[in-house]
Design a protein around this motif. Structure first.
Motif, PDB file in Angstrom:
ATOM      1  N   LYS A 183      44.296  -5.049  45.692  1.00 27.02           N
ATOM      2  CA  LYS A 183      44.528  -5.037  44.249  1.00 27.02           C
ATOM      3  C   LYS A 183      44.875  -3.644  43.773  1.00 27.02           C
ATOM      4  O   LYS A 183      44.222  -2.663  44.108  1.00 27.02           O
ATOM      5  N   ASN A 184      45.920  -3.575  42.967  1.00 29.31           N
ATOM      6  CA  ASN A 184      46.388  -2.320  42.407  1.00 29.31           C
ATOM      7  C   ASN A 184      47.030  -2.604  41.058  1.00 29.31           C
ATOM      8  O   ASN A 184      47.975  -3.386  40.973  1.00 29.31           O
ATOM      9  N   ALA A 185      46.508  -2.003  40.004  1.00 29.65           N
ATOM     10  CA  ALA A 185      47.058  -2.188  38.655  1.00 29.65           C
ATOM     11  C   ALA A 185      47.126  -3.673  38.277  1.00 29.65           C
ATOM     12  O   ALA A 185      48.158  -4.175  37.829  1.00 29.65           O
ATOM     13  N   ASN A 186      46.022  -4.363  38.498  1.00 33.57           N
ATOM     14  CA  ASN A 186      45.864  -5.770  38.091  1.00 33.57           C
ATOM     15  C   ASN A 186      46.770  -6.750  38.837  1.00 33.57           C
ATOM     16  O   ASN A 186      46.981  -7.876  38.384  1.00 33.57           O
ATOM     17  N   SER A 201      38.201   4.327  43.394  1.00 33.38           N
ATOM     18  CA  SER A 201      39.084   3.162  43.345  1.00 33.38           C
ATOM     19  C   SER A 201      38.241   1.894  43.438  1.00 33.38           C
ATOM     20  O   SER A 201      37.104   1.917  43.905  1.00 33.38           O
TER      21      SER A 201
END
Length: 262
Positions: free
Chosen positions: A54-57, A74
């Motif tokens: 997961k990265n930026a939703n 993170s």
């Protein structure tokens, strides 16, 4: 994909910087870890299968050869792909990590780095399990080798996959007479994972690299047989087959008769 989980944690800490942990895992698509914010930096190097981080939703997929960097502070949030997820991880902790990030220009997220350095990871895991004050810097040095490989990989792989197939074909046509040359060796020379190599080669030429390699050897064998001046053994080794018997087996399977009858 056989499931296993190998983990090693450092029994020693250093406020400036130390290797926190290292591991080698293979999990199926039912595996889930607790979602949490981490206070250390973590690198995940995909060997087989895939993982979704997961990265930026939104979730980003990593595949063989990809490395996902999860810096300190993170969210630790990922899950395996349908085919499972086989990977190494390496974690660092300490106040010096942000400085190391700047020096090596490490950025969060995905980066293609090629096949994982298995031997380096194995050395780190073994070293952490039997860590002594005298060996701490040695293990840190080995871990830095992994970091340097990640840092030195190109940021973008645009155009790389386009060239993989062409370079692979050129290498096969140049090296096929070597009996030790195979698809694994080809992937090593191109610094790509075997899965990526096979996918890109088949996409470009509609044939697998192993089949193309076999075809090069057989074409050369037919050419030499037609000259009627070489023994079967000479032809086998000149064309890259590991033995006369293996050459005869492959030839029979391909053409329906033995080299000698040809």
């Amino acid at each position: 994909m056989k499931k296993f989980w190998v983990t090693a944690y450092s029994p020693q800490r250093d406020s400036l910087l130390f290797v926190r942990s290292c591991g080698h895992c293979c999990v199926d698509n039912s595996h889930r870890e607790r979602v949490r914010m981490i206070d250390y930096a973590n690198f995940y190097w995909c060997v087989e299968g895939s993982g979704y981080f997961k990265n930026a939703n939104k979730y980003c997929k990593i595949q063989p050869g990809d490395v996902w960097y999860m810096p300190c502070k993170s969210w630790h949030d990922f899950y395996p792909g349908d085919e499972g997820f086989h990977y190494y991880w390496l974690a660092f902790e300490g106040e010096g990590m942000p400085i190391l990030e700047q020096i090596l220009k490490l950025t969060p997220g995905k980066k293609f780095c090629g096949p994982a350095p298995d031997e380096l990871f194995r050395q780190i895991i073994a070293g952490l399990r039997h860590l002594t004050p005298e060996r701490r810097l040695e293990i840190m040095g080995i871990a830095f080798q992994v970091l340097f490989r990640i840092a030195s990989a190109p940021l973008h792989r645009e155009g790389q996959e386009k060239n993989i197939a062409r370079e692979a074909r050129e290498l096969i046509e140049r090296e096929f007479t070597d009996p030790a040359f195979n698809v694994n060796r080809l992937a090593e020379l191109l610094t790509v994972h075997r899965v990526t190599l096979c996918r890109e080669f088949k996409k470009a030429f509609r044939i697998s690299p192993s089949a193309y390699l076999k075809g090069c050897r057989l074409r050369k064998a037919v050419e030499m047989l037609s000259q009627h001046c070489y023994t079967i053994k000479e032809i086998a080794f000149s064309c890259g087959f590991s033995s006369q018997e293996y050459f005869a087996t492959v030839f029979l399977a391909e053409f329906g008769h033995s080299p000698s009858s040809f």
